[in-house]
Design a protein around this motif. Sequence first.
Motif, short mmCIF file in Angstrom:
data_model
loop_
_atom_site.label_atom_id
_atom_site.label_comp_id
_atom_site.label_asym_id
_atom_site.label_seq_id
_atom_site.Cartn_x
_atom_site.Cartn_y
_atom_site.Cartn_z
N UNK A 260 9.69 53.25 8.34
CA UNK A 260 10.37 51.97 8.11
C UNK A 260 11.89 52.10 8.07
N UNK A 261 12.40 53.34 8.08
CA UNK A 261 13.86 53.53 8.13
C UNK A 261 14.26 54.47 9.26
N UNK A 262 13.46 54.48 10.30
CA UNK A 262 13.71 55.40 11.40
C UNK A 262 13.55 54.67 12.74
N UNK A 263 14.38 55.05 13.70
CA UNK A 263 14.25 54.53 15.05
C UNK A 263 14.96 53.21 15.26
N UNK A 264 14.51 52.50 16.29
CA UNK A 264 15.15 51.26 16.69
C UNK A 264 15.57 51.33 18.14
N UNK A 265 15.33 50.23 18.88
CA UNK A 265 15.68 50.19 20.30
C UNK A 265 17.14 49.81 20.51
N UNK B 123 14.48 52.51 26.97
CA UNK B 123 14.18 53.17 28.25
C UNK B 123 12.68 53.46 28.38
N UNK B 124 12.10 53.97 27.32
CA UNK B 124 10.67 54.29 27.32
C UNK B 124 10.12 54.00 25.94
N UNK B 125 9.06 53.21 25.87
CA UNK B 125 8.46 52.91 24.57
C UNK B 125 6.97 53.18 24.67
N UNK B 126 6.49 54.05 23.81
CA UNK B 126 5.08 54.43 23.83
C UNK B 126 4.63 54.78 25.26
N UNK B 127 5.48 55.55 25.93
CA UNK B 127 5.16 56.02 27.27
C UNK B 127 5.37 55.00 28.37
#
Lengths: 398, 398
Positions: free
Chosen positions: A144-149, A112-116
């Motif tokens: 490296x083990x957090x997040x993801x679209x 939905x929103x990536x880096x603003x």
Amino acid sequence: MTFSLSRRTLLGGALGLAGLELMRPATSLAMASSLRHQPGIMLPQLPFLYFITFDLTAEKKADVADMMRAWTEAAEALMAHRPAPHLVDSGDVDGLEPASLTLTFGFGPGLFTKEGKDRYGLADRRPAPLADLPRFTGDQLVPAHTGGDVCIQSCATDPQTAFHAIRILARLADGRATPRWAQTGFSPEFGRHQTPRNLMGFKDGTIQPDIANPAVAKRVLWAAPTDEAWMQGGTYLVARIIRIALEHWDRTRTGFQEETMGRQKQSGAPIGGHHENEPLTLSQTDKDGNPVTSENAHARLAAPQENGGAELLRRSYSYDNGLSYIAERWPPWRQGNEFDAGLMFLAYQQDPRTAFTRIFERMSKFDMMNQYTTHIGSGLFACPGRLDGHYVGEELLG
Amino acid sequence: MTFSLSRRTLLGGALGLAGLELMRPATSLAMASSLRHQPGIMLPQLPFLYFITFDLTAEKKADVADMMRAWTEAAEALMAHRPAPHLVDSGDVDGLEPASLTLTFGFGPGLFTKEGKDRYGLADRRPAPLADLPRFTGDQLVPAHTGGDVCIQSCATDPQTAFHAIRILARLADGRATPRWAQTGFSPEFGRHQTPRNLMGFKDGTIQPDIANPAVAKRVLWAAPTDEAWMQGGTYLVARIIRIALEHWDRTRTGFQEETMGRQKQSGAPIGGHHENEPLTLSQTDKDGNPVTSENAHARLAAPQENGGAELLRRSYSYDNGLSYIAERWPPWRQGNEFDAGLMFLAYQQDPRTAFTRIFERMSKFDMMNQYTTHIGSGLFACPGRLDGHYVGEELLG
């Protein structure tokens, strides 16, 4: 947005009509437009997990839509133990028995929103429950083990089948998404109606919301009727990689382990109780007036009655990544290799703000178990429902 | 040394007398001094592996002996599905069905000589077959996944049981050895008498020495009668972590995969053949006079008849460590996360110099499969036999 609003009306109706049909497992692309949940959410859970997240690299929303269409089509085939179409199968499960594979897809905040930036024109359709998780006390999240679209949860009765599906889906992502992090897990079968033990040796999953009761599932698990239209029939997934200091835990005497957990180790019964399934001893005191279950015991801090009724459906797995190096300057005996193992915590809920976040904000500050556990990875995902004949996410991306 | 020599005589006699008794599985500490092999070497192999190596930190040989005594005693209990003595069990397998656990111990070169030092006065008892492996063409060994003074191979029908045993044994190592590297693996059951497929999608293990034939096992697998007395009834283990570029492999057309492997993918038959178990087509040529099986096909380079009869017993597992970052400067499309997965190659043999090293020296130079595979970890271990009532290694350390 007109489409979205009319879709919401349609879905609201479908939800009402579908009723118990919602529990039907996904098996084929049928023609009727009944709403169903994704597989891999209801219990019981299968013994092996491959969980992976991706960063989207697609430039246009249509490319994301194409990928979700291809993923849905491939997932249908793989879950039916057929080769995925449009590519040559890697062949590594040829000859294996069908492994009850389930594939579950989710969308992270970055869709939905990536880096603003509103990359795909979807920012105003981001559901409110998909609010970024706060930073919790003690978090040591590794980027490296957090997040993801986007995420995929693959579960099966053997690890090769769970991984096979992910290999196929990762190939289909080519040019549109790249793998970000992955974690495998296991939860062996402890026998019918037995709560499995995790690596701490305690039964894990004794208290779960009674999602077999549709009213409970509607309140706790599935997106609210007031949520976005495209999330109807869906749910929210919080994933946390929780490393456990097993060496430390194994050297702790059982009595203190039990006090920490708020349960007895062998039976799973509450402190002072006799049976696994009896109520926690939250209000009982001993002869000196001290609480039978410690104020900061894990089971107490997790209990719905201590969290304004907040509940979530846990579908956790143990993980084991071999060894990794611990290098604190002091004390010197903390330098060396330790087991890189713990809990791949997966929890589904109607709204993480009032479920996981509500519960864990207090837990992260006070839980006695925090001496042994560290959250090193995290992810938050919206797992939509699905209309028969549509691909996963079509109501959002189509 | 007098003790050692008389022991050799005794063991030579025991070997001769024991005969078929050698095949008896290890179940209890009996009183008789018959020689037996360690479990976890003969086939079939169990579906889950936890492999770990340790660096010895013990100052005296007696401390190593104490550890091996404690490990043997604990292993006996764990393999019989009993809690290990002398410590509080972690409890994480309570309620699991017995999982056919096998535990196999080995000694690496560092027990005999470490950084040029004869730490334990054992340097002159280092067996000749435990010669350091040479550096092979293409080796990209990571120190953190290579070597080890002692190893344990834990195999079971579920991963939690395999790991549970290692946790117990690691606790018993406290102050005498520290974990160096570990790798888990899996090899699901493809059905009775079916050769399992590895992650490349090919059947892996079609050609194995016929170790059910005692004459073959004696020649290929078990330490030679001329080997050290303490190695009688033992064997040598070569462990290699072989990362497979799965993304690259999956994008390779099946025909070239088959040429690379020297076998057909679906059936496992040799190129130009019809059945998995028929002989390789090593001497056949096509109408143009070209070899049917390529000169540099994997199966050809591995075949005993191309290696002066050299054979080894493979007990490999697939491994899957999630993702890891590939960062080559060029080409740019080689930057990003890839599957950190491949083959945990384990092979037992009478003498690695004339088995693994002989075969792999040529293979490492010419095998077409080297385009897809990289050896990133390595270990070499002497796995002694055992006298009933003695701990593993007692003839060396006692």
